[in-house]
Design an enzyme around this catalytic site. Structure first.
Site, PDB file in Angstrom:
ATOM      1  N   HIS A 207      18.333 -15.659 -64.369  1.00  0.00           N
ATOM      2  CA  HIS A 207      18.305 -17.040 -64.857  1.00  0.00           C
ATOM      3  C   HIS A 207      19.562 -17.821 -64.473  1.00  0.00           C
ATOM      4  CE1 HIS A 207      20.388 -15.403 -68.580  1.00  0.00           C
ATOM      5  NE2 HIS A 207      21.009 -16.570 -68.479  1.00  0.00           N
TER       6      HIS A 207
ATOM      7  N   ASP B 287      15.521  -9.724 -65.605  1.00  0.00           N
ATOM      8  CA  ASP B 287      16.548 -10.767 -65.538  1.00  0.00           C
ATOM      9  C   ASP B 287      17.747 -10.275 -64.720  1.00  0.00           C
ATOM     10  OD1 ASP B 287      17.883 -13.112 -65.898  1.00  0.00           O
ATOM     11  OD2 ASP B 287      18.261 -12.845 -68.046  1.00  0.00           O
TER      12      ASP B 287
ATOM     13  N   GLN C 202      26.745 -17.833 -75.118  1.00  0.00           N
ATOM     14  CA  GLN C 202      26.545 -18.741 -73.999  1.00  0.00           C
ATOM     15  C   GLN C 202      27.709 -18.697 -73.021  1.00  0.00           C
ATOM     16  OE1 GLN C 202      26.348 -19.823 -77.272  1.00  0.00           O
ATOM     17  NE2 GLN C 202      24.688 -21.296 -77.500  1.00  0.00           N
ATOM     18  N   GLY C 203      27.388 -18.650 -71.739  1.00  0.00           N
ATOM     19  CA  GLY C 203      28.419 -18.592 -70.717  1.00  0.00           C
ATOM     20  C   GLY C 203      28.757 -17.182 -70.283  1.00  0.00           C
ATOM     21  N   ASP C 204      28.301 -16.173 -71.053  1.00  0.00           N
ATOM     22  CA  ASP C 204      28.514 -14.771 -70.677  1.00  0.00           C
ATOM     23  C   ASP C 204      27.380 -14.244 -69.805  1.00  0.00           C
ATOM     24  OD1 ASP C 204      30.921 -14.390 -72.121  1.00  0.00           O
ATOM     25  OD2 ASP C 204      29.792 -14.144 -73.974  1.00  0.00           O
ATOM     26  N   SER C 205      26.283 -14.983 -69.720  1.00  0.00           N
ATOM     27  CA  SER C 205      25.111 -14.531 -68.973  1.00  0.00           C
ATOM     28  C   SER C 205      25.489 -13.974 -67.612  1.00  0.00           C
ATOM     29  CB  SER C 205      24.142 -15.697 -68.769  1.00  0.00           C
ATOM     30  OG  SER C 205      23.315 -15.871 -69.866  1.00  0.00           O
TER      31      SER C 205
END
Length: 294
Positions: A108, A155, A245-248
Site C-alpha cells: 500500500h 501487503d 501511521q507513517g511506520d507502514s
C-alpha cells in the site's frame, strides 16, 4: 424619496430597513443551527466508527509521518536496514534494505496516487529522516499484484535503487525469515510513525520491543480481529507500544531476521488489537521471484 414599509401582523407599518435587519438575524440564527447539526452528525459518526473498531492501513492517512507509539530513540547503526521512503521530499513510509539496491516495503506504500519513480527517494544510514546518511534514487518499484486493499492480503512490495549502496555500520541488509516465528517470540519494530493514533511527528527513528502474536492466537477470541487475520499476516503486541501511521512498510525483526512488514491495525496500541504485519516467511517466494524481474 418615499419610505418603504411592510405591514406587521398587527396591521402596523414597519420600515423595510428594520425588517431586513430582523430577517438577517433570523437567517444567521438558522445557519448557526444548521452548522451545529452538521458538526454533531460528523462527531457522532466518528465516535461510532471508533466504537466499531475502524481499521486503518498504516501510512494511508493524511498524516504520513511521526513516530512509533511508546518508542525509544534508536542509536545510529542499531537498525542499519531501516530506510525511509520519501515522496517529493516528504517521509511517508518505512522499508528494509534486503539487498544493496533492493528495499522491501508494504504494497500500500507503493500504490499511492501521484507516486512515480521520479519523485520517490530512499534515505538510508540515518536516524534522522530528513538529514544524514544517503538519499538514493529509484529505478523501479512493484507492489504484489495480489494485494487486496480491503482484506489487506499480500501487503508487500519491492523497490529497486539506481545504484548499489556501500554497506557499513549504519547501512546494512537484513536476511529474510524462512519460517514464521513462534507465538511469544521477542521482536523489535522501528520507524518514524505517530506517537499515537493521528498523533504528532518525530524527526528521529524510534523503536519498540514487542512480542510475536501467532496467527491463530491473533485470530482467536483473545483479540478482536477474528477472521480478518489471514495466512499472509502475523501480529505483534506489547503494552502501550505499537507501530502507527507513517511506520507502514517498516521492519518487524525477530531472531536477527526480517519476519514482518508493518501493514495495518485498528487505531494504535489498543489492548485487543495487536499490530498486524505482512508475514515475510509466507511471502518469501514472491520476493525471490519478483527481485529477478524488477
Amino acid at each position: 424619496m418615499r419610505s418603504v414599509h411592510r405591514y406587521l401582523s398587527t396591521g402596523q407599518l414597519q420600515p423595510l430597513g428594520l425588517y431586513k435587519a430582523e430577517l438577517g438575524q433570523r437567517l444567521e440564527h438558522k445557519t448557526r443551527i444548521e452548522m451545529f447539526v452538521k458538526t454533531s452528525i460528523v462527531v457522532l459518526s466518528s465516535l461510532l466508527a471508533l466504537a466499531n473498531g475502524a481499521v486503518r492501513p498504516l501510512g494511508l492517512e493524511p498524516q504520513l509521518d511521526g513516530r512509533i507509539v511508546g518508542g525509544s530513540p534508536a542509536a545510529l547503526g542499531a537498525h542499519p536496514w531501516q530506510v525511509s521512503l520519501q515522496r517529493s521530499g516528504a517521509h511517508y513510509c518505512g522499508g528494509s534494505l534486503i539487498g544493496q539496491n533492493l528495499v522491501v516495503t508494504a504494497a500500500h506504500c507503493l500504490l499511492k496516487d501521484g507516486l512515480t519513480v521520479a519523485n520517490l527517494r530512499i534515505r538510508a544510514g540515518s536516524t534522522a529522516k530528513y538529514s544524514g546518511g544517503i538519499l538514493a534514487s529509484v529505478t523501479a518499484y512493484k507492489a504484489h499484484s495480489g494485494y487486496d486493499a480491503s482484506a489487506k492480503m499480500n501487503d508487500i512490495g519491492l523497490v529497486r535503487l539506481k545504484t548499489k549502496l556501500t554497506l557499513s555500520r549504519t547501512i546494512n541488509t537484513i536476511g529474510l525469515a524462512s519460517s514464521t516465528p513462534q507465538h511469544g517470540a521477542a521482536a523489535t519494530c522501528s520507524g518514524w510513525g505517530s506517537t499515537k493514533y493521528q498523533g504528532t511527528n518525530s524527526a528521529v527513528l524510534l523503536y519498540i520491543n514487542t512480542s510475536i502474536v501467532g496467527r491463530s492466537e491473533c485470530a482467536s477470541g483473545s483479540y478482536s480481529y477474528g477472521s480478518k487475520i489471514k495466512q499472509t499476516m502475523i501480529c505483534a503486541s506489547a503494552n502501550n507500544k505499537d507501530a502507527c501511521q507513517g511506520d507502514s512498510g517498516g521492519p518487524l525483526v525477530s531472531g536477527g531476521k526480517l519476519v514482518g512488514i508493518v501493514s495495518w491495525g485498528t487505531n494504535c496500541a489498543q489492548p485487543k488489537y495487536p499490530g498486524v504485519y505482512a508475514n515475510v516467511a509466507e511471502l518469501r517466494d514472491w520476493i525471490s521471484q519478483t527481485e529477478q524481474t524488477i
